[in-house]
Design a protein around this motif. Structure first.
Motif, PDB file in Angstrom:
ATOM      1  N   ALA A  90       0.800  -1.221   0.000  1.00 23.45           N
ATOM      2  CA  ALA A  90       0.000   0.000   0.000  1.00 23.45           C
ATOM      3  C   ALA A  90       0.835   1.274   0.000  1.00 23.45           C
ATOM      4  O   ALA A  90       0.387   2.308  -0.495  1.00 23.45           O
ATOM      5  CB  ALA A  90      -0.935   0.008   1.215  1.00 23.45           C
ATOM      6  N   VAL A  91       2.048   1.219   0.557  1.00 25.38           N
ATOM      7  CA  VAL A  91       2.886   2.425   0.629  1.00 25.38           C
ATOM      8  C   VAL A  91       3.957   2.401  -0.467  1.00 25.38           C
ATOM      9  O   VAL A  91       3.900   3.165  -1.425  1.00 25.38           O
ATOM     10  CB  VAL A  91       3.537   2.570   2.023  1.00 25.38           C
ATOM     11  N   ALA A  92       4.933   1.508  -0.325  1.00 24.51           N
ATOM     12  CA  ALA A  92       6.047   1.486  -1.275  1.00 24.51           C
ATOM     13  C   ALA A  92       5.622   0.955  -2.641  1.00 24.51           C
ATOM     14  O   ALA A  92       5.951   1.543  -3.676  1.00 24.51           O
ATOM     15  CB  ALA A  92       7.186   0.629  -0.713  1.00 24.51           C
ATOM     16  N   GLY A  93       4.893  -0.145  -2.664  1.00 24.86           N
ATOM     17  CA  GLY A  93       4.523  -0.782  -3.925  1.00 24.86           C
ATOM     18  C   GLY A  93       3.684   0.109  -4.813  1.00 24.86           C
ATOM     19  O   GLY A  93       3.955   0.235  -6.019  1.00 24.86           O
ATOM     20  N   ALA A  94       2.656   0.731  -4.239  1.00 29.76           N
ATOM     21  CA  ALA A  94       1.777   1.584  -5.039  1.00 29.76           C
ATOM     22  C   ALA A  94       2.560   2.722  -5.678  1.00 29.76           C
ATOM     23  O   ALA A  94       2.371   3.032  -6.864  1.00 29.76           O
ATOM     24  CB  ALA A  94       0.651   2.125  -4.161  1.00 29.76           C
ATOM     25  N   GLN A  95       3.457   3.342  -4.918  1.00 25.22           N
ATOM     26  CA  GLN A  95       4.189   4.484  -5.448  1.00 25.22           C
ATOM     27  C   GLN A  95       5.279   4.074  -6.431  1.00 25.22           C
ATOM     28  O   GLN A  95       5.514   4.745  -7.440  1.00 25.22           O
ATOM     29  CB  GLN A  95       4.778   5.290  -4.288  1.00 25.22           C
ATOM     30  N   LEU A  96       5.948   2.959  -6.144  1.00 23.37           N
ATOM     31  CA  LEU A  96       6.967   2.480  -7.078  1.00 23.37           C
ATOM     32  C   LEU A  96       6.351   2.084  -8.413  1.00 23.37           C
ATOM     33  O   LEU A  96       6.866   2.416  -9.481  1.00 23.37           O
ATOM     34  CB  LEU A  96       7.715   1.295  -6.478  1.00 23.37           C
ATOM     35  N   ALA A 101       5.182   3.208 -14.098  1.00 24.48           N
ATOM     36  CA  ALA A 101       4.122   3.299 -15.104  1.00 24.48           C
ATOM     37  C   ALA A 101       4.262   4.571 -15.936  1.00 24.48           C
ATOM     38  O   ALA A 101       4.127   4.541 -17.163  1.00 24.48           O
ATOM     39  CB  ALA A 101       2.754   3.254 -14.429  1.00 24.48           C
ATOM     40  N   VAL A 102       4.560   5.687 -15.267  1.00 26.93           N
ATOM     41  CA  VAL A 102       4.627   6.956 -15.995  1.00 26.93           C
ATOM     42  C   VAL A 102       5.883   7.080 -16.842  1.00 26.93           C
ATOM     43  O   VAL A 102       6.013   8.033 -17.612  1.00 26.93           O
ATOM     44  CB  VAL A 102       4.529   8.151 -15.018  1.00 26.93           C
ATOM     45  N   ALA A 171       0.053  -0.589  -9.372  1.00 26.89           N
ATOM     46  CA  ALA A 171      -0.274   0.532  -8.492  1.00 26.89           C
ATOM     47  C   ALA A 171      -1.713   0.448  -8.028  1.00 26.89           C
ATOM     48  O   ALA A 171      -2.036   0.795  -6.883  1.00 26.89           O
ATOM     49  CB  ALA A 171      -0.027   1.850  -9.228  1.00 26.89           C
ATOM     50  N   MET A 172      -2.602  -0.021  -8.901  1.00 28.12           N
ATOM     51  CA  MET A 172      -4.004  -0.194  -8.543  1.00 28.12           C
ATOM     52  C   MET A 172      -4.164  -1.219  -7.432  1.00 28.12           C
ATOM     53  O   MET A 172      -4.929  -1.021  -6.474  1.00 28.12           O
ATOM     54  CB  MET A 172      -4.810  -0.624  -9.766  1.00 28.12           C
ATOM     55  N   VAL A 173      -3.410  -2.318  -7.515  1.00 26.16           N
ATOM     56  CA  VAL A 173      -3.457  -3.341  -6.466  1.00 26.16           C
ATOM     57  C   VAL A 173      -2.980  -2.752  -5.139  1.00 26.16           C
ATOM     58  O   VAL A 173      -3.566  -3.004  -4.077  1.00 26.16           O
ATOM     59  CB  VAL A 173      -2.604  -4.558  -6.859  1.00 26.16           C
ATOM     60  N   GLY A 174      -1.924  -1.956  -5.197  1.00 27.77           N
ATOM     61  CA  GLY A 174      -1.427  -1.307  -3.983  1.00 27.77           C
ATOM     62  C   GLY A 174      -2.445  -0.361  -3.382  1.00 27.77           C
ATOM     63  O   GLY A 174      -2.652  -0.331  -2.163  1.00 27.77           O
TER      64      GLY A 174
END
Length: 332
Positions: A90-96, A101-102, A171-174
């Motif tokens: 939820a913290v590191a994974g989503a942002q990484l 992605a971008v 990121a969606m999963v995070g």
């Protein structure tokens, strides 16, 4: 006042407070991209920006998080796995995942894919807990999704990268993990303790990724510029840590525990609208009329989802004997 009326008032107050906290969380989360933009333009890497943001938030919350336990240290041991999942996913994974992605696709498309998280939450609650969504919930989801497309202005045409799409779905999963775990009150962890633990784990993961070379780390002491105005580099750095991380995660968890993961995830769609408004105020990027219309659709979708939640069944606890006698005594 009867006990049933009192229970209704308490439930209504809990929902109102939850909505206020969710809006505050979404608004502060939406500021993160704009603040980071000023640093990225001066040579900061996204990895260094995100890692420092999370590290500052963790440093601020670790003491209050420990004090909130009130000596119940066994809660950390029992929920160690949950905290680890929260920090990594939820913290590191989503942002990484969003950062990668971008690098392959347009920011708007990556955001659109990441913010399918509310749909993932609805599906998870349906499959895992049997919480079948009502017709109104599905209608609200559709309205919010349509509004999100307009806010992100992807209808003008955008290229889609398969690799980028996979990172955005990560990121969606995070994000979905964040909503589900944040709304869980059964683990006994105070919200601020969960936030502190998750940020600490997430910060360590990002620092390890940077030290290993997996995530580029670059920083600069040049002034950050926002709509032509220069500010010292440390001002947006501190704001990122205190406002867009520490404050956002604590209020987001508190909102999730009052609203439930499904409704909280839909209210969090306001983060995209907030990001558009912050970009207008701090970067001079004026939102297009179609984006403003999309924002109204997102808000309408959230209202419909709330209506689809229905009223939770009331559980009226018996009053203590002394209070029962008082309630039955006629008023003077």
């Amino acid at each position: 006042m009867t006990v049933t009326a009192l229970t209704h008032d308490m439930a209504r107050s809990r929902t109102t407070t939850g909505l206020a906290l969710a809006v505050a969380s979404a608004t502060s989360f939406g500021l993160s991209g704009v603040l980071a933009r000023g640093l990225l333009d001066t040579g900061w890497s996204a990895g260094a920006t995100v890692a420092l943001r999370i590290a500052i938030a963790a440093a601020v919350l670790v003491v209050p998080g420990a004090l909130a336990l009130r000596g119940r240290w066994h809660l950390l041991r029992v929920n160690a796995g949950l905290i680890a999942v929260y920090g990594v996913a939820a913290v590191a994974g989503a942002q990484l995942c969003y950062f990668y992605a971008v690098t392959y696709m347009q920011v708007s498309v990556a955001l659109l894919l990441e913010y399918t998280a509310p749909v993932a939450v609805v599906v998870w609650l349906w499959l895992r807990h049997g919480h079948r969504p009502s017709a109104l919930t599905l209608l609200g989801a559709g309205i919010a999704a349509a509004g999100l497309v307009l806010v992100l202005d992807v209808i003008s045409g955008a290229e889609l990268s398969a690799v980028g799409a996979l990172w955005a779905l990560g990121a969606m999963v995070g994000a979905a993990t964040y909503f589900v775990i944040s709304a869980d009150e059964d683990n006994g962890l105070p919200g601020i303790t969960l936030a502190a633990g998750g940020l600490l784990v997430g910060g360590l993961v990002l620092l390890v990724a940077g030290a290993s070379g997996l995530l580029p780390f670059h920083a600069s002491t040049d002034d950050a510029v926002y709509d032509g105005r220069a500010v010292a580099w440390w001002i947006p750095v501190v704001a990122l840590g205190l406002v867009t991380a520490a404050f956002s995660y604590v209020t987001g968890i508190a909102a999730g525990r009052r609203l439930g993961s499904r409704l909280a995830s839909f209210v969090a769609l306001g983060e995209v609208l907030a990001a558009v408004i912050w970009a207008w105020l701090l970067l001079g990027e004026l939102p297009r009329p179609v984006q403003l219309a999309g924002g109204l659709l997102v808000l309408a979708g959230v209202v419909v989802v709330k209506l689809g939640e229905g009223r939770a069944p009331l559980v009226v606890e018996p009053l203590p004997e002394s209070q029962t006698e008082l309630s039955e005594r006629p008023a003077a």
